[in-house]
Design a protein around this motif. Sequence first.
Motif, short mmCIF file in Angstrom:
data_model
loop_
_atom_site.label_atom_id
_atom_site.label_comp_id
_atom_site.label_asym_id
_atom_site.label_seq_id
_atom_site.Cartn_x
_atom_site.Cartn_y
_atom_site.Cartn_z
N ASP A 151 0.83 -1.48 0.37
CA ASP A 151 -0.14 -0.23 0.17
C ASP A 151 0.97 1.32 -0.08
OD1 ASP A 151 -2.73 -0.90 0.14
OD2 ASP A 151 -3.22 -0.93 1.89
N ASP A 152 1.76 1.11 0.35
CA ASP A 152 2.70 2.16 1.02
C ASP A 152 3.50 2.37 -0.35
OD1 ASP A 152 4.60 0.22 1.74
OD2 ASP A 152 5.73 1.51 3.15
N LEU A 153 3.96 1.82 -1.38
CA LEU A 153 4.79 1.75 -2.67
C LEU A 153 3.64 2.96 -3.66
CD1 LEU A 153 7.20 1.22 -4.48
CD2 LEU A 153 5.29 -0.17 -5.09
N ILE A 154 3.97 4.13 -4.15
CA ILE A 154 4.09 4.73 -4.73
C ILE A 154 4.93 4.78 -6.10
CG2 ILE A 154 3.14 6.95 -6.18
CD1 ILE A 154 2.33 7.57 -3.55
N LYS A 155 6.54 4.53 -5.78
CA LYS A 155 7.35 4.75 -7.21
C LYS A 155 8.42 4.00 -6.09
CE LYS A 155 8.59 4.90 -11.01
NZ LYS A 155 7.89 3.21 -12.35
N ALA A 156 9.72 3.15 -6.46
CA ALA A 156 10.93 2.78 -6.40
C ALA A 156 12.01 3.25 -7.36
CB ALA A 156 10.81 2.24 -6.35
N VAL A 157 12.82 3.80 -6.64
CA VAL A 157 14.14 4.16 -7.59
C VAL A 157 15.17 3.16 -7.12
CG1 VAL A 157 13.13 6.62 -7.91
CG2 VAL A 157 14.36 6.55 -5.97
N VAL A 158 15.93 3.65 -7.64
CA VAL A 158 17.67 2.79 -7.30
C VAL A 158 18.98 3.80 -7.57
CG1 VAL A 158 17.06 0.48 -8.27
CG2 VAL A 158 18.38 1.57 -9.58
N HIS A 159 19.99 4.36 -6.43
CA HIS A 159 20.66 4.81 -6.87
C HIS A 159 22.53 4.11 -6.80
CE1 HIS A 159 18.72 8.16 -4.18
NE2 HIS A 159 18.06 7.91 -5.23
N PRO A 160 22.40 4.25 -8.06
CA PRO A 160 24.20 3.30 -8.79
C PRO A 160 25.19 3.84 -7.95
CG PRO A 160 22.49 3.95 -10.35
CD PRO A 160 22.24 5.09 -9.63
N TRP A 161 25.03 4.85 -7.45
CA TRP A 161 26.49 5.19 -6.28
C TRP A 161 26.44 5.52 -5.28
CZ3 TRP A 161 30.54 6.04 -9.73
CH2 TRP A 161 30.43 6.27 -10.68
N ALA A 162 25.23 4.79 -4.47
CA ALA A 162 25.33 4.90 -3.03
C ALA A 162 25.54 3.13 -2.66
CB ALA A 162 23.30 4.47 -2.49
#
Length: 344
Positions: A333-344
Amino acid sequence: MMKAMMWEGRDALRLVDVPVPECKPGWLLLKVMSAGVCATDAHIIHGTFFNGEPPHVLGHEIAGEVVQVGDPSLAAWIGRRVVVETAIGCGVCEHCRSGNKHLCAQGGEIGFPPYAGGYAQYVAVPYTCAHVLPDTMTYDEGGILEAIACPVGAIRRIGLAFGQTVLVQGVGIAGLSFLQAVRACCAGKVIATITRESKRDLALRYGADVVVNVAAEDWHARVLAETEGRGVDLSIDAAGAPQSIADAVTLCAARGRVLLYGLPNEQSLPPFPVTRIIMKQLTVLGLTNNELGWAPLLSMVARGDINVRDMVTHRFSLAQLPQAIELVSRRPDDLIKAVVHPWA
Ligand SMILES: [Zn+2]
Ligand SMILES: [Zn+2]
């Protein structure tokens, strides 16, 4: 060399070291700062949607910094923060010259074979695919913009007159983008549907005037009551279920417009309600993306007419992409959009 998440086959992702992509004349090399995780990629990785063969670096929602250019004429691009509009066209056919390069017969898309995508530390893109991010926008906002640009471009194409009533079925990222887009275009009453009560506040926050729970009430009667018995002027399906597609037609007012956006499962295609479409004289449009929607969208986001920032609900490192794909597949329910950070 750089880190990339390689899609190697069904449910198989592996973090690998690969050469930095070559930057050809006319192309830019981006340091990827944020890459949106799209449900389409989850389907591809699970083997339920086909769009090219592994092994491949997926990822078609990309924001980053230009670090290298393919020829001297592009030198001014160095250092720019950009978001990538991923369709690649031949540049000369009628579709390419009318803002529809995603329809180009010779075309392709960054993130789908043969073009390596954004689940990597660097990606190469034609400069014609890059849009400069306004200073007020973050890389994460850029990283998910593709998911919002498609609905906004669809509204731009189908048009909406001041005060017209709208129904939006579905409150995922597309549905929420439609709600914001029609609100920004001066819609009249905007009705959103939900299937879980937990989504009601979200729909209201993103611009719905009326939220109906299709699982809990006689919702057709409710939509008709909210529109003086006419149905809505613009009926948008962002859910892609056989029933929601049929309902989109049923609840559209005579001479109204139906916008089909949610992709149905090919195995459960809905019966086509052709009699209703004819007798009510409906306009039915199927829409995906349109590159001409990007510039207006960037202005709308910069002005605050469309809120993208709050749609980024989950952040992952590149190594955590498998968890991100699992999350997107599970759709909590709390997901709208996920991202990945390739330099994290
Ligand atoms: Zn996508
Ligand atoms: Zn073309």
